[in-house]
Design an enzyme around this catalytic site. Structure first.
Site, mmCIF file in Angstrom:
data_model
loop_
_atom_site.group_PDB
_atom_site.id
_atom_site.type_symbol
_atom_site.label_atom_id
_atom_site.label_comp_id
_atom_site.label_asym_id
_atom_site.label_seq_id
_atom_site.Cartn_x
_atom_site.Cartn_y
_atom_site.Cartn_z
ATOM 1 N N LYS A 49 8.122 -19.330 -4.657
ATOM 2 C CA LYS A 49 8.873 -19.614 -3.445
ATOM 3 C C LYS A 49 10.064 -20.534 -3.710
ATOM 4 O O LYS A 49 11.030 -20.534 -2.951
ATOM 5 C CB LYS A 49 7.950 -20.214 -2.369
ATOM 6 C CG LYS A 49 6.745 -19.353 -2.010
ATOM 7 C CD LYS A 49 7.088 -17.906 -1.792
ATOM 8 C CE LYS A 49 5.937 -16.994 -1.413
ATOM 9 N NZ LYS A 49 4.802 -16.926 -2.345
ATOM 10 N N TYR A 263 -7.403 -10.540 1.927
ATOM 11 C CA TYR A 263 -6.512 -11.623 1.507
ATOM 12 C C TYR A 263 -7.310 -12.910 1.259
ATOM 13 O O TYR A 263 -8.057 -13.356 2.137
ATOM 14 C CB TYR A 263 -5.450 -11.885 2.578
ATOM 15 C CG TYR A 263 -4.557 -13.058 2.247
ATOM 16 C CD1 TYR A 263 -3.438 -12.889 1.439
ATOM 17 C CD2 TYR A 263 -4.853 -14.340 2.698
ATOM 18 C CE1 TYR A 263 -2.637 -13.964 1.102
ATOM 19 C CE2 TYR A 263 -4.067 -15.424 2.364
ATOM 20 C CZ TYR A 263 -2.955 -15.234 1.571
ATOM 21 O OH TYR A 263 -2.167 -16.299 1.224
ATOM 22 N N TYR A 289 -3.317 -14.760 -5.618
ATOM 23 C CA TYR A 289 -2.205 -13.882 -5.997
ATOM 24 C C TYR A 289 -2.228 -13.516 -7.484
ATOM 25 O O TYR A 289 -2.557 -12.389 -7.856
ATOM 26 C CB TYR A 289 -0.871 -14.559 -5.663
ATOM 27 C CG TYR A 289 -0.642 -14.815 -4.203
ATOM 28 C CD1 TYR A 289 -0.071 -13.835 -3.397
ATOM 29 C CD2 TYR A 289 -0.971 -16.038 -3.618
ATOM 30 C CE1 TYR A 289 0.165 -14.063 -2.046
ATOM 31 C CE2 TYR A 289 -0.741 -16.279 -2.269
ATOM 32 C CZ TYR A 289 -0.166 -15.289 -1.488
ATOM 33 O OH TYR A 289 0.050 -15.528 -0.166
HETATM 34 C C1 LIG Z 1 3.707 -15.949 -2.179
HETATM 35 C C2 LIG Z 1 3.091 -15.705 -3.501
HETATM 36 C C3 LIG Z 1 3.139 -14.423 -4.096
HETATM 37 C C4 LIG Z 1 3.681 -13.221 -3.410
HETATM 38 O O1 LIG Z 1 5.090 -13.211 -3.336
HETATM 39 P P1 LIG Z 1 5.778 -12.456 -2.117
HETATM 40 O O2 LIG Z 1 7.208 -12.696 -2.313
HETATM 41 O O3 LIG Z 1 5.216 -13.083 -0.880
HETATM 42 O O4 LIG Z 1 5.402 -11.023 -2.192
HETATM 43 C C5 LIG Z 1 2.600 -14.274 -5.351
HETATM 44 N N1 LIG Z 1 2.015 -15.301 -5.993
HETATM 45 C C6 LIG Z 1 1.952 -16.532 -5.452
HETATM 46 C C7 LIG Z 1 1.260 -17.587 -6.227
HETATM 47 C C8 LIG Z 1 2.472 -16.779 -4.189
HETATM 48 O O5 LIG Z 1 2.381 -18.005 -3.659
#
Ligand SMILES: *Cc1c(COP(=O)(O)O)cnc(C)c1O
Length: 335
Positions: A49, A263, A289
């Site tokens: 991010k 999720y 993720y």
């Molecule tokens: C938000 C996030 C993602 C996913 O990225 P997007 O741009 O939302 O698809 C992947 N890995 C981590 C650790 C995240 O925080």
């Protein structure tokens, strides 16, 4: 493509390293595995991010904002990086949390990202699962306006064309590194959620005609919906960049076979992937993720998806502080 046409602040530690994973490559006996360390972007323990926020926060300042609003799950890495960026800029920050994960334990409710958000002094609000969070953001924005403040709404995950520029930037950075290293990249694999990372990456890689295919491993939505979300954002991002039509539908590929129970719900594959990557490369993934994305990559290598002569880059999107919110899920696996 001249990204410097767009306002941008510099707080990410870039370029992030592009490194081989020799031990994991040897263990799995498949393609040469490399890792792009976007877990090392520097802000508040890093993550994907931060690249998006360089463009989003510049836009917020250009629009005269004094309060940043965003939303996510309780253990949102995005929320943690957003409040950190706002803090650096001296802006107020309101985080809206959707209680998306069912039956959270004490670690989930208090540790990991939640602890860091509190440490940064974020103002937080909580909403039940399945709340219309975009509507909630608008309501809080209206509240801020009524008090004379100037709100700037960052969408969930920072995923709009402005935020996606962060991953267009990453595409350019990755191709530059590969050229410098003489590395032929055959595929990039990463976790895809709110779609901004994949949309920016694919738009960037296609616009510069890199010929590098991207595979997003879904963490929430089924494949068709995920691809549709990513493709729509690719189109909007390409138009915003002035390269309308640069992305063909078939270059957007997601695989949602590794979501498991939903999720943020741990899977056996995620636990194994986090453990293998820690024990063989000393790299920390996250449970929501990058752990599921690596589970996907490991399974696809085992199934022979890649040739032994190929090079696959895993884009590490960060989130390892989330491990502390999932201690219980790992307990059995660590004995
Ligand atoms: C938000 C996030 C993602 C996913 O990225 P997007 O741009 O939302 O698809 C992947 N890995 C981590 C650790 C995240 O925080």
């Amino acid at each position: 493509m001249l990204l410097s046409r767009f306002p941008r602040l510099r707080f990410a530690h870039l370029p992030t390293p592009l490194e081989p994973m020799p031990n994991l490559s040897r263990l799995l006996g498949g393609p040469a595995l490399y890792i792009k360390r976007d877990d090392c972007t520097g802000l508040a323990t890093g993550g994907n991010k931060t690249r998006k926020l360089e463009f989003l926060m510049a836009d917020a300042l250009a629009k005269g904002a004094d309060t940043i609003l965003t939303q996510g799950a309780l253990q949102s890495n995005h929320a943690r990086q957003t409040v950190a960026a706002a803090t650096r800029l001296g802006l107020a920050c309101e985080l809206l949390f959707e209680k998306r994960v069912k039956g959270p334990d004490d670690d989930y409710l208090r540790s990991g990202n939640v602890f860091l958000d509190r440490l940064y002094g974020a103002r937080t609000r909580e909403y039940p699962a399945d709340t219309d969070m975009n509507k909630a953001l608008e309501e809080v924005a209206e509240e801020v306006r009524k008090k004379g403040g100037k709100p700037y709404v960052v969408p969930g995950g920072g995923s709009n064309p402005v935020g996606a520029l962060g991953y267009v930037n990453c595409a350019i950075e990755l191709v530059t590194q590969a050229n410098d290293m003489g590395l032929r990249i055959d595929r990039v694999v990463h976790a895809t959620g709110s779609a901004g990372t994949q949309a920016g990456l694919v738009t960037g890689l296609e616009a510069i005609r890199s010929g590098i295919p991207v595979l997003g491993i879904g963490v929430r939505a089924p494949r068709a919906k995920q691809e549709e979300n990513v493709y729509r954002l690719c189109q909007a991002t390409a138009e915003f960049l002035g390269v309308k039509g640069a992305v063909a539908r078939e270059t957007v590929v997601a695989n949602s076979d590794y979501v498991g129970g939903g999720y943020g719900v741990p899977t056996e594959g995620m636990i194994e992937a986090v453990k293998l990557t820690a024990r063989h490369e000393a790299i920390l993934l996250d449970p929501v993720y990058s752990g599921k994305a690596m589970a996907g990559l490991i399974d696809l290598v085992r199934k022979g998806e890649f040739k032994g002569s190929e090079t696959v880059v895993f884009l590490h999107t960060g989130g390892s502080v989330g491990l502390f919110a999932y201690l219980r899920a790992f307990e059995r696996a660590l004995n």
